[in-house]
Write a protein that holds these residues in place. Sequence first.
Motif, PDB file in Angstrom:
ATOM      1  N   ASP A  74      29.790  32.265  36.558  1.00  0.00           N
ATOM      2  CA  ASP A  74      30.522  31.229  37.286  1.00  0.00           C
ATOM      3  C   ASP A  74      32.003  31.575  37.443  1.00  0.00           C
ATOM      4  N   THR A  75      32.344  32.823  37.249  1.00  0.00           N
ATOM      5  CA  THR A  75      33.733  33.267  37.388  1.00  0.00           C
ATOM      6  C   THR A  75      34.155  33.241  38.852  1.00  0.00           C
ATOM      7  N   GLU A  76      35.153  32.436  39.192  1.00  0.00           N
ATOM      8  CA  GLU A  76      35.622  32.325  40.570  1.00  0.00           C
ATOM      9  C   GLU A  76      37.109  32.625  40.710  1.00  0.00           C
ATOM     10  N   GLN A  77      37.760  32.959  39.592  1.00  0.00           N
ATOM     11  CA  GLN A  77      39.182  33.270  39.622  1.00  0.00           C
ATOM     12  C   GLN A  77      39.402  34.707  39.170  1.00  0.00           C
ATOM     13  N   LEU A  78      40.101  35.462  39.971  1.00  0.00           N
ATOM     14  CA  LEU A  78      40.405  36.850  39.609  1.00  0.00           C
ATOM     15  C   LEU A  78      41.497  37.381  40.500  1.00  0.00           C
ATOM     16  N   SER A  79      42.115  38.453  40.064  1.00  0.00           N
ATOM     17  CA  SER A  79      43.082  39.198  40.870  1.00  0.00           C
ATOM     18  C   SER A  79      43.044  40.633  40.386  1.00  0.00           C
ATOM     19  N   GLY A  80      43.476  41.542  41.228  1.00  0.00           N
ATOM     20  CA  GLY A  80      43.463  42.940  40.812  1.00  0.00           C
ATOM     21  C   GLY A  80      43.672  43.905  41.957  1.00  0.00           C
ATOM     22  N   THR A  81      43.496  45.170  41.641  1.00  0.00           N
ATOM     23  CA  THR A  81      43.649  46.250  42.615  1.00  0.00           C
ATOM     24  C   THR A  81      42.336  46.985  42.749  1.00  0.00           C
ATOM     25  N   VAL A  82      41.938  47.244  43.978  1.00  0.00           N
ATOM     26  CA  VAL A  82      40.673  47.905  44.274  1.00  0.00           C
ATOM     27  C   VAL A  82      40.933  49.197  45.037  1.00  0.00           C
ATOM     28  N   LYS A  83      40.276  50.248  44.632  1.00  0.00           N
ATOM     29  CA  LYS A  83      40.315  51.507  45.374  1.00  0.00           C
ATOM     30  C   LYS A  83      38.942  51.731  45.974  1.00  0.00           C
ATOM     31  N   ILE A  84      38.901  51.946  47.279  1.00  0.00           N
ATOM     32  CA  ILE A  84      37.616  52.146  47.950  1.00  0.00           C
ATOM     33  C   ILE A  84      37.630  53.446  48.748  1.00  0.00           C
ATOM     34  N   SER A  85      36.635  54.272  48.520  1.00  0.00           N
ATOM     35  CA  SER A  85      36.495  55.546  49.235  1.00  0.00           C
ATOM     36  C   SER A  85      35.158  55.552  49.955  1.00  0.00           C
ATOM     37  N   LYS A 283      42.446  47.742  38.377  1.00  0.00           N
ATOM     38  CA  LYS A 283      43.003  46.712  37.504  1.00  0.00           C
ATOM     39  C   LYS A 283      42.313  45.403  37.849  1.00  0.00           C
ATOM     40  N   VAL A 284      42.031  44.583  36.845  1.00  0.00           N
ATOM     41  CA  VAL A 284      41.423  43.287  37.114  1.00  0.00           C
ATOM     42  C   VAL A 284      41.871  42.276  36.074  1.00  0.00           C
ATOM     43  N   ASP A 285      42.104  41.052  36.506  1.00  0.00           N
ATOM     44  CA  ASP A 285      42.551  39.961  35.636  1.00  0.00           C
ATOM     45  C   ASP A 285      41.761  38.716  36.044  1.00  0.00           C
ATOM     46  N   PHE A 286      41.113  38.078  35.068  1.00  0.00           N
ATOM     47  CA  PHE A 286      40.285  36.921  35.368  1.00  0.00           C
ATOM     48  C   PHE A 286      40.996  35.585  35.133  1.00  0.00           C
ATOM     49  N   SER A 287      42.294  35.604  34.986  1.00  0.00           N
ATOM     50  CA  SER A 287      43.044  34.354  34.876  1.00  0.00           C
ATOM     51  C   SER A 287      43.339  33.808  36.274  1.00  0.00           C
ATOM     52  N   LYS A 288      43.769  32.540  36.374  1.00  0.00           N
ATOM     53  CA  LYS A 288      44.025  31.883  37.655  1.00  0.00           C
ATOM     54  C   LYS A 288      45.192  32.556  38.375  1.00  0.00           C
ATOM     55  N   PRO A 289      45.011  33.032  39.621  1.00  0.00           N
ATOM     56  CA  PRO A 289      46.113  33.669  40.360  1.00  0.00           C
ATOM     57  C   PRO A 289      47.183  32.640  40.725  1.00  0.00           C
ATOM     58  N   ASP A 290      48.394  33.100  40.933  1.00  0.00           N
ATOM     59  CA  ASP A 290      49.474  32.226  41.348  1.00  0.00           C
ATOM     60  C   ASP A 290      49.163  31.651  42.728  1.00  0.00           C
ATOM     61  N   ALA A 291      49.463  30.361  42.918  1.00  0.00           N
ATOM     62  CA  ALA A 291      49.160  29.683  44.184  1.00  0.00           C
ATOM     63  C   ALA A 291      49.824  30.355  45.378  1.00  0.00           C
ATOM     64  N   SER A 292      50.960  31.007  45.162  1.00  0.00           N
ATOM     65  CA  SER A 292      51.664  31.674  46.257  1.00  0.00           C
ATOM     66  C   SER A 292      50.861  32.809  46.876  1.00  0.00           C
ATOM     67  N   SER A 293      49.860  33.279  46.157  1.00  0.00           N
ATOM     68  CA  SER A 293      49.016  34.354  46.679  1.00  0.00           C
ATOM     69  C   SER A 293      48.264  33.925  47.931  1.00  0.00           C
ATOM     70  N   PHE A 294      48.036  32.598  48.076  1.00  0.00           N
ATOM     71  CA  PHE A 294      47.208  32.099  49.156  1.00  0.00           C
ATOM     72  C   PHE A 294      47.990  31.316  50.218  1.00  0.00           C
ATOM     73  N   THR A 295      49.300  31.433  50.202  1.00  0.00           N
ATOM     74  CA  THR A 295      50.128  30.791  51.220  1.00  0.00           C
ATOM     75  C   THR A 295      50.710  31.846  52.149  1.00  0.00           C
TER      76      THR A 295
END
Length: 429
Positions: A74-85, A283-295
Amino acid sequence: MAPNDSAETNGGTNGGTRGPAAGRRKAARYIVPVAVAGVAAATIGLVPALASSGDPDLPKISAQKLIEKIAASDTEQLSGTVKISTDLGIPSLGGLAESFAPGGAGGAGGKGGSSADPQERMTELASGTHTLRVAADGPDKQRVSILDDTSEYSLIHNGDQVWAYDSKSDQAYHATEDMAGKDAGRDAGKKPGNPVPEGVPTTPKALAEQVLKAAGPTTSVTADGTAQVAGRDAYKLVVKPKQSGSTIGSVVVAVDAENGVPLKFTMLPSSGGKAIVDAGFTKVDFSKPDASSFTFTPPKGTEVTEADDAKAEHKAGKGLGDLIPGADAAQLGAGGKSAGNTKIIGEGWSTIAEITTPGGTGIPSKASGDVPAEAQQFLDALGDKVTGKFGSGTVFKTRLVNALMTDDGKVYVGAVTKDALVKAANSAS
């Protein structure tokens, strides 16, 4: 170290333009595999898959329990960096690419379009290596940014608002609830007019669910070892086709041992060698992202394109059907059902879509004067001439999706080998 424990799952893009740019656009109409591979890559596009390191000692788990762990997460909160090749094995387009790259003469940045349109920009992930910054806070707030050395492209969903911004061109794209749908982040691409490209998952969990949903009696699913991804312990779920003829050898998903969130996705070819797709969190973090991320507020002077205008632009002739006649109706056999002038052959990993082109015409040739020299050179580099009971045709190859276009105007396409396509064409004759 988890054991090799098996389990089966069931269920499972304007006319009238003259000059070199117009010639390049005409040429690109015949680049069948590029369009096909773009769709396939978009289906995998935003799903994280990481390089792993270490081999943690975790309690044993069965494949079934690991699948249940993913489903129950039920994890719905996360932030991080993704590398895709992504390496689909497509030769360089050279001058052709200039017309269809964002901001090019025939691309989204051309007249009437926007370089911020997600339908155009997300196809960048179909080749090369990219770094993404992602954030999510429930089904109504997500952000994905594609980072370059000197610019950034961001797609932001917040409630009933969807914004996309290209810092390089200073162009933005905007859609409201009526266009994006209330569930844009949750059901990307499923609602008419949704600016998020169809089939592009917006969370790591969405990818794993998509893969497992497609798994059926033709699939082997095993829990096979452990890994450490972005500093977190994970189990490895390995999905393989039981059938022969698929270009896919296996899909490996690294699942967070604590919360069941898929952390890594790697698709390996049946022919061996490097991964077709290898994308994931560094990098991945499962804490609540800052609201400014979505404005988001467009910077002063930004050119803003509304979704209705962009939708009209796509209808003007930038759809997949403009590259492969009949492909819009086919959707490459989505759901395993025939549609319009498309017939689905086989099932599971060996599924092939048979598309009958209008008028029953095959590939135009340089000799006929219908194809510019640069396009013919590209086609010759990409295709193999084949013959059989069906007659003759050309197989266009990528490392994932292959397509056989016969001289009498039929297209056979799927994530299958050349031999499988020829066999299907022979059987259909």
